[in-house]
Design an enzyme around this catalytic site. Structure first.
Site, PDB file in Angstrom:
ATOM      1  N   THR A 140       0.803  -1.224   0.000  1.00  0.00           N
ATOM      2  CA  THR A 140       0.000   0.000   0.000  1.00  0.00           C
ATOM      3  C   THR A 140       0.832   1.268   0.000  1.00  0.00           C
ATOM      4  O   THR A 140       0.335   2.335  -0.353  1.00  0.00           O
ATOM      5  CB  THR A 140      -0.943   0.023   1.215  1.00  0.00           C
ATOM      6  OG1 THR A 140      -0.171  -0.059   2.415  1.00  0.00           O
ATOM      7  CG2 THR A 140      -1.915  -1.144   1.153  1.00  0.00           C
ATOM      8  N   CYS A 141       2.085   1.170   0.415  1.00  0.00           N
ATOM      9  CA  CYS A 141       2.925   2.365   0.443  1.00  0.00           C
ATOM     10  C   CYS A 141       3.178   2.879  -0.965  1.00  0.00           C
ATOM     11  O   CYS A 141       3.180   4.082  -1.210  1.00  0.00           O
ATOM     12  CB  CYS A 141       4.246   2.059   1.142  1.00  0.00           C
ATOM     13  SG  CYS A 141       5.315   3.496   1.361  1.00  0.00           S
TER      14      CYS A 141
END
Length: 548
Positions: free
Chosen positions: A490-491
């Site tokens: 998700t980063c």
């Protein structure tokens, strides 16, 4: 109106360029063709004039003192504000972003503020709240409450760090989730704002009356009456006017401002009644209708339509039920005179009552909205708001409410995999067939927020280029890809897709992962285990072989 409509559609076009004022792109021409009763050449000339106007505005914005918009009605700033709907979003957003960049504050050597949030405790508090209807513990232990205790004491200037060079996410503070094994910054930061947005709108149950996680926002009356629009929207709770409530509303404004500064799209499902006061635009009965059609049409409009000969109809319609009191959106009430709640309105006062009731309803959340604006403008220069329509600000804060698969696909790159590989084609077909709700869940799973940038330009914004990176998930020897689950980082908005053998397998596994609340460490189900979840943020964000 039609110029503003087409200008808005122009901002979603890949070849939109306000500096090109002598020709219209293909998407605008298609949009213009839908406008009837206006000569084609006239339509095109008007749009060219609109583009030329925006070229001029873009050149002079840096030289205008926007602080005069609300103080000097004859100033250029005030004139610009009066025609804000004609300024294209591309011009506005570019200028706003440049000002935000100029108003950053250097980060001290100790770094940005740091907070730690326990989402497990927050979840337990919500469960207890449902059983006991006790707001106190739920608010204190919510993600919002934990963040408030740790961030409120920080001066807003400490939450305006400049964007760091390189691929590091732009964050105002560092957030960690206790008891969850995720690392990194960007994914956790986005997930934090997703949690905040959820809590602001969260309904835990309905035992005759809705039970909310936080005592700050409630559903619009249109939801309760099943009439009108915006049944999915929320408004500030009119009776939440205590000092602590107003402080919490100001903190809401700060969080919205922080998210806007750092390019995070935050869930703010609020109607025009919320956004207009923030940009300094007056409210009308239409705004009340958008949240409470039953009262706006069934009472106020009807009262105005009676003639002097309709007293019998008035008494037949209302009897003694219409009194000198006004019930607000949360069923609290304001008396128009002493003992007004038990005093029926007389026919001769019908117009006066309608005027007073409208004023009270339009201002029922005035103190709350003032606090929110105070928090928001502690992060975002207030002068910029005079350029925005309420729709502009909503789009800037929330992003585009719908997930455009074509737009996402244009900003997808592939790591070591052919874009035409069968499992990649299966993936796009499933995503295209998904409902909007399912698409938002996919974006949340893979990027920790529910909305995408509004247009091509926002995807390639300087300093924060956004793209979905799809890789093929590597299988162990003898492992059946159809039994594996997708994974996400998700980063960096990275997505690992197993090489599924069929459309059905792709749909089944993708539907499963987007509908499971995995937390940030992927520890969801003993049967799934490490096969499912969100990859640690410290994994590489790039692949040695990328293709678009």
């Amino acid at each position: 109106r039609f110029v503003n409509l087409i200008a808005d559609s122009d901002q979603d076009s890949a070849d939109s360029d306000p500096s090109n004022d002598e020709k219209l792109n293909s998407k605008v021409l298609v949009g213009l063709s839908t406008i009837k009763n206006v000569d084609r050449s006239m339509r095109e000339r008007r749009m060219i004039l609109h583009q030329h106007l925006n070229v001029i505005i873009q050149k002079i914005l840096n030289f205008i003192d926007l602080s005069q918009a609300n103080t000097n009605p004859w100033s250029i700033a005030a004139q610009l504000a009066s025609c804000r709907g004609l300024i294209s979003r591309a011009v506005k957003y570019k200028f706003i972003d440049s000002i935000l960049k100029c108003t950053t504050v250097e980060t001290p050597s100790s770094g940005v503020p740091k907070i730690a949030v326990d989402r497990i405790v927050a979840s337990a508090a919500r469960d207890k709240q449902v059983r006991s209807a006790d707001y106190t513990g739920a608010v204190q232990n919510s993600v919002f409450g934990q963040a408030f205790r740790q961030l409120w004491s920080h001066h807003p200037s400490k939450l305006k760090p400049p964007r760091q060079p390189g691929s590091r996410p732009h964050i105002s503070f560092d957030v960690k989730f206790k008891g969850e094994h995720a690392q990194g910054e960007g994914g956790l930061y986005r997930a934090f704002f997703t949690d905040i947005g959820r809590e602001l709108h969260e309904i835990l149950g309905d035992d005759g009356e809705a039970i909310y996680t936080l005592p700050l926002f409630i559903q619009c009356p249109n939801k309760q009456s099943l009439l009108g629009e915006n049944r999915d929207k929320f408004i500030p709770r009119p009776s939440s006017t205590g000092n602590l409530h107003l402080t919490l509303y100001e903190f809401v404004g700060r969080l919205i401002g922080i998210a806007t500064r750092t390019g995070i799209f935050m869930k703010c499902d609020f109607p025009s009644l919320f956004w207009k006061p923030l940009v300094g635009v007056g409210l009308t009965q239409k705004d009340l209708e958008n949240i409470d059609k039953s009262f706006s049409h069934g009472v106020l409009q009807r009262l105005r339509e009676y003639t002097n000969d309709d007293e019998k109809s008035f008494k037949s319609d209302f009897g003694d039920t219409l009194t000198y009191s006004v019930h607000l959106s949360d069923k609290s009430f304001v008396q128009l005179r002493n003992g007004g709640e038990s005093m029926p309105v007389v026919f001769e006062d019908r117009i006066l009552f309608a005027e007073q009731a409208l004023k009270i309803r339009l201002n029922e959340s005035q103190r709350q909205l003032k606090a929110i604006k105070q928090g928001f403008t502690s992060l975002i220069p207030e002068e910029l708001l005079c350029l925005c329509t309420w729709e502009d600000l909503e789009r800037k804060v929330c992003g585009k409410p719908t997930i455009d698969i074509g737009l996402l696909r244009r900003h997808t790159v592939y790591g070591g995999v052919d874009p035409n590989a069968p499992h990649i084609r299966f993936f796009w077909q499933v995503l295209t067939e998904f409902t909007q709700d399912e698409r938002r869940k996919f974006i949340k799973f893979s990027w920790a927020q529910e909305r995408l940038p509004s247009n091509d330009e926002d995807f390639v914004h300087p300093g924060q280029q956004i793209r979905l990176l799809i890789k093929t998930r590597q299988m162990k020897d003898g492992e059946n890809p159809d039994d594996a689950f997708p994974r996400a980082d998700t980063c960096f908005f990275n997505f690992e897709l197993p090489p599924y053998s069929s459309l059905e397998a792709t749909r089944s596994k993708l539907t499963t992962v987007i509908n499971l609340d995995a937390g940030m460490d992927g520890d969801v189900d003993v049967d799934i285990g490490d096969e499912f979840g969100v990859i640690s943020d410290d994994e590489d964000d790039e692949d040695s072989s990328l293709s678009s």
